[in-house]
Design a protein around this motif. Structure first.
Motif, PDB file in Angstrom:
ATOM      1  N   SER A  94      27.235   7.069  39.921  1.00 31.65           N
ATOM      2  CA  SER A  94      28.438   6.892  39.112  1.00 31.65           C
ATOM      3  C   SER A  94      29.578   6.215  39.869  1.00 31.65           C
ATOM      4  N   ASP A  95      29.494   6.166  41.201  1.00 28.40           N
ATOM      5  CA  ASP A  95      30.540   5.499  41.986  1.00 28.40           C
ATOM      6  C   ASP A  95      30.148   4.082  42.403  1.00 28.40           C
ATOM      7  N   CYS A  96      29.046   3.556  41.854  1.00 24.76           N
ATOM      8  CA  CYS A  96      28.672   2.151  42.054  1.00 24.76           C
ATOM      9  C   CYS A  96      29.347   1.316  40.975  1.00 24.76           C
ATOM     10  N   PHE A  97      29.450   0.013  41.197  1.00 25.95           N
ATOM     11  CA  PHE A  97      30.007  -0.854  40.163  1.00 25.95           C
ATOM     12  C   PHE A  97      29.516  -2.275  40.372  1.00 25.95           C
ATOM     13  N   PHE A  98      29.596  -3.070  39.301  1.00 20.85           N
ATOM     14  CA  PHE A  98      29.192  -4.476  39.347  1.00 20.85           C
ATOM     15  C   PHE A  98      30.394  -5.322  39.737  1.00 20.85           C
ATOM     16  N   MET A  99      30.144  -6.312  40.580  1.00 18.89           N
ATOM     17  CA  MET A  99      31.211  -7.198  41.043  1.00 18.89           C
ATOM     18  C   MET A  99      31.081  -8.586  40.432  1.00 18.89           C
ATOM     19  N   PHE A 100      30.399  -8.691  39.281  1.00 16.76           N
ATOM     20  CA  PHE A 100      30.245  -9.971  38.603  1.00 16.76           C
ATOM     21  C   PHE A 100      30.146  -9.716  37.105  1.00 16.76           C
ATOM     22  N   SER A 101      30.286 -10.755  36.339  1.00 16.27           N
ATOM     23  CA  SER A 101      30.095 -10.699  34.896  1.00 16.27           C
ATOM     24  C   SER A 101      28.896 -11.558  34.548  1.00 16.27           C
ATOM     25  N   GLY A 102      28.093 -11.079  33.623  1.00 16.32           N
ATOM     26  CA  GLY A 102      26.967 -11.883  33.172  1.00 16.32           C
ATOM     27  C   GLY A 102      25.702 -11.084  32.993  1.00 16.32           C
ATOM     28  N   ARG A 103      24.610 -11.811  32.952  1.00 12.52           N
ATOM     29  CA  ARG A 103      23.303 -11.213  32.728  1.00 12.52           C
ATOM     30  C   ARG A 103      22.789 -10.563  34.011  1.00 12.52           C
ATOM     31  N   ILE A 104      22.079  -9.465  33.844  1.00 15.91           N
ATOM     32  CA  ILE A 104      21.544  -8.732  34.991  1.00 15.91           C
ATOM     33  C   ILE A 104      20.616  -9.610  35.830  1.00 15.91           C
ATOM     34  N   GLU A 105      20.025 -10.630  35.210  1.00 20.25           N
ATOM     35  CA  GLU A 105      19.123 -11.532  35.939  1.00 20.25           C
ATOM     36  C   GLU A 105      19.832 -12.292  37.056  1.00 20.25           C
ATOM     37  N   MET A 106      21.157 -12.288  37.057  1.00 18.67           N
ATOM     38  CA  MET A 106      21.888 -12.934  38.148  1.00 18.67           C
ATOM     39  C   MET A 106      21.578 -12.246  39.483  1.00 18.67           C
ATOM     40  N   LEU A 107      21.119 -10.993  39.417  1.00 19.87           N
ATOM     41  CA  LEU A 107      20.717 -10.266  40.619  1.00 19.87           C
ATOM     42  C   LEU A 107      19.254 -10.487  40.965  1.00 19.87           C
ATOM     43  N   MET A 108      18.610 -11.412  40.214  1.00 24.31           N
ATOM     44  CA  MET A 108      17.181 -11.655  40.402  1.00 24.31           C
ATOM     45  C   MET A 108      16.878 -13.140  40.554  1.00 24.31           C
ATOM     46  N   PRO A 109      17.320 -13.739  41.642  1.00 25.78           N
ATOM     47  CA  PRO A 109      16.971 -15.145  41.827  1.00 25.78           C
ATOM     48  C   PRO A 109      15.451 -15.302  41.910  1.00 25.78           C
ATOM     49  N   ASN A 110      14.923 -16.316  41.268  1.00 22.54           N
ATOM     50  CA  ASN A 110      13.484 -16.586  41.241  1.00 22.54           C
ATOM     51  C   ASN A 110      12.673 -15.425  40.659  1.00 22.54           C
ATOM     52  N   GLY A 111      13.301 -14.612  39.774  1.00 25.06           N
ATOM     53  CA  GLY A 111      12.585 -13.532  39.114  1.00 25.06           C
ATOM     54  C   GLY A 111      12.351 -12.285  39.943  1.00 25.06           C
ATOM     55  N   LYS A 112      12.905 -12.261  41.169  1.00 21.42           N
ATOM     56  CA  LYS A 112      12.751 -11.095  42.039  1.00 21.42           C
ATOM     57  C   LYS A 112      14.130 -10.551  42.379  1.00 21.42           C
ATOM     58  N   PRO A 113      14.283  -9.234  42.439  1.00 18.52           N
ATOM     59  CA  PRO A 113      15.596  -8.646  42.705  1.00 18.52           C
ATOM     60  C   PRO A 113      16.167  -9.052  44.058  1.00 18.52           C
ATOM     61  N   PHE A 114      17.462  -9.255  44.080  1.00 14.15           N
ATOM     62  CA  PHE A 114      18.189  -9.495  45.315  1.00 14.15           C
ATOM     63  C   PHE A 114      18.240  -8.185  46.086  1.00 14.15           C
ATOM     64  N   CYS A 115      18.044  -8.245  47.375  1.00 14.59           N
ATOM     65  CA  CYS A 115      18.070  -7.044  48.198  1.00 14.59           C
ATOM     66  C   CYS A 115      18.815  -7.353  49.486  1.00 14.59           C
ATOM     67  N   ASN A 116      19.792  -6.553  49.805  1.00 19.95           N
ATOM     68  CA  ASN A 116      20.541  -6.701  51.033  1.00 19.95           C
ATOM     69  C   ASN A 116      19.869  -5.849  52.104  1.00 19.95           C
ATOM     70  N   THR A 117      19.316  -6.496  53.119  1.00 20.84           N
ATOM     71  CA  THR A 117      18.599  -5.757  54.152  1.00 20.84           C
ATOM     72  C   THR A 117      19.376  -5.755  55.459  1.00 20.84           C
ATOM     73  N   THR A 118      19.034  -4.775  56.286  1.00 14.12           N
ATOM     74  CA  THR A 118      19.673  -4.634  57.583  1.00 14.12           C
ATOM     75  C   THR A 118      18.752  -3.836  58.503  1.00 14.12           C
TER      76      THR A 118
END
Length: 163
Positions: A94-118
């Motif tokens: 509940s304390d997460c939020f989106f930092m963009f407007s648009g379709r959820i697919e914007m988080l899925m370049p090339n049909g795969k989810p974006f993932c921030n790794t470290t």
């Protein structure tokens, strides 16, 4: 409309409801082409149903053994596949939020989810506990725990093999 992602959001207690209303809910106004599954026994009103299909499921429908807090929340996220008919699950708190407007697919370049790794995360304990529970090594490269994309079919397969 073809939806490929369901946002899964466990909400427990008044503080979670407050965080949802003040943090996540306003950002949902600008997200399209996904569904929302809220797992709660709390009163949530109003829901963003006019632009985002919402389903509410009670905690009790998960038939979990007596669990509380973080452990229960993680089990709910993994077992949510039983209530999802989309290819992907996006787990959120509940304390997460989106930092963009648009379709959820914007988080899925090339049909795969974006993932921030470290190599180091704020959730090392989660990785070590998960590794121990699954009897597998901790990976060298990790991603943050929430929000997290999960492949619905992978969750089904994983939970069919683990009690």
């Amino acid at each position: 409309m073809n939806f490929n992602t369901t946002i899964v959001l466990p909400i427990k207690g008044e503080s979670d409801v407050k965080r949802f209303n003040h943090i996540l809910r306003p950002s949902l106004d600008s997200i399209r082409n996904c569904k929302l599954l809220i797992v709660t026994d709390e009163e949530i009103d109003p829901l963003p149903t006019s632009y985002l299909p919402v389903r509410i499921v009670s905690d009790s429908e998960f038939n979990l053994p007596k669990m509380i807090g973080w452990n229960k929340q993680q089990a709910i996220k993994l077992l949510s596949h039983a209530f999802v008919d989309t290819e992907w699950i996006l787990t959120m708190d509940s304390d997460c939020f989106f930092m963009f407007s648009g379709r959820i697919e914007m988080l899925m370049p090339n049909g795969k989810p974006f993932c921030n790794t470290t190599r180091h995360t704020n959730h090392d304990k989660w990785w070590y506990c998960s590794s121990e529970a699954l009897s597998s090594p901790v990976p060298d490269v990790k991603c943050e725990v929430t929000p997290m994309f999960l492949k619905t079919d992978s969750c089904r397969e994983l939970t069919s093999k683990i009690d």
